[in-house]
Design an enzyme around this catalytic site. Structure first.
Site, PDB file in Angstrom:
ATOM      1  N   HIS A   1     -36.528 -60.750  94.873  1.00  0.00           N
ATOM      2  CA  HIS A   1     -37.565 -61.013  95.570  1.00  0.00           C
ATOM      3  C   HIS A   1     -37.900 -59.321  96.948  1.00  0.00           C
ATOM      4  O   HIS A   1     -38.098 -59.404  97.758  1.00  0.00           O
ATOM      5  CB  HIS A   1     -38.666 -61.591  96.419  1.00  0.00           C
ATOM      6  CG  HIS A   1     -38.249 -63.137  95.717  1.00  0.00           C
ATOM      7  ND1 HIS A   1     -37.477 -64.570  95.727  1.00  0.00           N
ATOM      8  CD2 HIS A   1     -39.765 -63.393  95.287  1.00  0.00           C
ATOM      9  CE1 HIS A   1     -37.833 -64.871  94.556  1.00  0.00           C
ATOM     10  NE2 HIS A   1     -39.127 -64.788  94.157  1.00  0.00           N
TER      11      HIS A   1
ATOM     12  N   HIS B   1     -41.802 -62.061  87.920  1.00  0.00           N
ATOM     13  CA  HIS B   1     -40.361 -61.719  87.447  1.00  0.00           C
ATOM     14  C   HIS B   1     -40.464 -61.467  85.812  1.00  0.00           C
ATOM     15  O   HIS B   1     -39.452 -62.355  84.541  1.00  0.00           O
ATOM     16  CB  HIS B   1     -39.713 -63.331  88.162  1.00  0.00           C
ATOM     17  CG  HIS B   1     -39.614 -63.465  89.200  1.00  0.00           C
ATOM     18  ND1 HIS B   1     -39.372 -62.123  89.966  1.00  0.00           N
ATOM     19  CD2 HIS B   1     -40.412 -64.541  90.353  1.00  0.00           C
ATOM     20  CE1 HIS B   1     -39.405 -62.598  91.381  1.00  0.00           C
ATOM     21  NE2 HIS B   1     -39.836 -63.577  91.366  1.00  0.00           N
TER      22      HIS B   1
END
Lengths: 330, 330
Positions: free
Chosen positions: B218, B56
């Protein structure tokens, strides 16, 4: 190829509206496609103007601000800005001390900036142009006679901008810009081609086991189509080419740049390898940038840019800068 | 799927080595996977720790620095960090005034941060946890009971970090973090799935005319699989969902975030549309971020995050920050 756009025709205009909304420090003339400093340049400072095709964001509009560019002229995607547009940017950057044009070496850009410079001279604005050509990959290319101007342009804009902010005159600012360009080399490798919105499909085709070694920022061909390899081998290939062209030594300014679609986690990994390679060759990474600084839409891959610093260039690099995409020191 | 990596096993370690090489302001413990401030926190300041799965970036390691986090614990890609690792980050962030854990709401993260907090309490480090859950897309999800913590986490880290830097005590810092989370909503749309290196293929399949509406960071499923549409319609869909959940009004902090593979030119265009939508609903974009701030590897698409500011939150947002990924004011 899905794109987050309204229409290929409005991509640049929409982005300029967004740039205006996001950055009150910028004056964005959406109609005429000129990005300049809100409030204009400080009187008596040398003005800096760059520009070129869109699709390389944050280059160049993201580098307008204190200590870097005074104005930028973005063309259509991968298309040179037109002379009148560059003239307008030049006028907005002019604060009585002349204007430096920083031009990436592509035939259309060089031609249109030259015409704009002549128009500006007619209005008694003195213009000096520095053409960047730091790409060590190939001598001539699709849109270029001679070497292409790529990542080193970011370093030229930053360092020349600091010189101008520090009070250097036009010839001195041009000289430092030239010096940065001469001491800089870049090399890029693409894993997947980017897609120009108006084309709607990738600019070139790479198989699952192929990479383009020495790719240009518009997806132009490089030296050869190579085999996909672990990242450390790709980094070594790129740095070997640079080293053969301008031996790596001393204190380096290094950019490990993404082409638009490469995750930051991968760019940091690649930077670790580049640092190890450089130190293994007896040089030092004195300063660095890791991230997306000169992109090719949603192309995936990386470019690496090295500049041999000296004391003056290091000082100018460290000088304060305040732009949407580069900011430190104030 | 080509990746700029040496091996799936070394992606996180390689990136940590790169982060260390690029940012001398950080102390990067590659072996134990903790990123903290070089020199440690200022004595008497509340420490801020965050962490979660890697992939991320720049979240969370890129937000370690003055005015934001004191330490971050990155797990494997899309995998929670382990309790001992979070404990170590907590110890390094502790400067005698307690430590705030900022935890995105995923089952593994919440559990492991809780265990780490208990271990820290055993060492007489007082820990308060704030769990972010700003995703308006779905109530429960693949890895989550309740709402997912997504882009709002960046705002919580910045604003709570400013409160801590300003001398607030642990309860006050936790209270402001909670307030930011409560006043924040996010929504994301994916155009193409990202690829986890160890998996080697995209996490989900989208047809050329499909998008995932409400996707998680995700690649978790959202509300529905929708039809590809012009960008302004996708932006309106996202903002309509947020508005239905927490009516848009007043002064807003807005993030138009890329998921990793979306060109910046497209994100700026999307931000222009988001701004027009918000102003059309009588609210104001007071501050904004446009770019890649919380990504999902090479997923393409965007997320939009809105926080209803008040005077205190605006002041804390504007306070100086100096991290690799966010920097202004000093």
């Amino acid at each position: 190829m899905k794109k987050l756009i309204n229409s290929p025709d409005t991509v640049v205009t929409d982005a300029l509206r967004g740039l205006a909304a996001a950055h009150p420090s910028l004056e964005v003339d959406v109609e005429n496609r000129v990005i300049s400093l809100a409030g204009g340049p400080r009187q008596g400072k040398v003005g800096l103007v760059s520009g070129g095709g869109s699709g390389h964001e944050p280059l160049h509009g993201g580098y307008v601000g204190y200590g870097m560019l005074d104005a930028a002229a973005p063309g259509e995607v991968y298309t040179s800005p037109v002379p009148d547009q560059i003239l307008l940017a030049t006028q907005r950057a002019d604060a009585g001390a002349g204007v430096l044009h920083i031009v990436k070496n592509y035939t259309g850009d060089v031609l249109n900036f030259r015409m704009a410079a002549e128009l500006a001279e007619d209005e008694d604005i003195r213009v000096v142009s520095v053409v960047t050509n730091d790409d060590a990959a190939v001598e001539d290319s699709t849109y270029t006679a001679g070497r292409r101007g790529v990542g080193g342009t970011v370093f030229v804009e930053k360092i020349a901008g600091a010189a101008a902010e520090g009070g250097a005159d036009l010839d001195a600012v041009a000289a430092v810009a030239t010096r940065v360009n001469e001491r800089t080399r870049s090399f890029a490798i693409a894993l997947h081609a980017g897609t120009v919105p108006a084309a709607g499909k990738p600019g070139f085709a790479l198989e699952e086991n192929e990479v383009e070694l020495g790719v240009g920022i518009h997806g132009e061909p490089g030296r050869e189509r190579g085999s996909m390899a672990p990242m450390n081998e790709l980094i070594a290939y790129a740095l070997d080419v640079i080293h053969a062209d301008l031996p790596v030594s001393g204190n380096l300014l290094v950019m490990l740049n993404g082409q638009g679609a490469t995750p930051l986690i991968e760019l940091y990994g690649a930077f670790a390898e580049a640092t190890a390679w450089i130190e293994g060759h007896g040089a030092t990474v004195a300063r660095s940038l890791v991230g997306n600084y000169i992109t090719s839409l949603d192309q995936s891959g990386f470019s690496v840019t090295l500049t041999q610093l000296d004391d003056e260039l290091l000082r100018l690099w460290d000088a304060p800068v305040s732009t949407p995409a580069l900011r430190w020191g104030r």
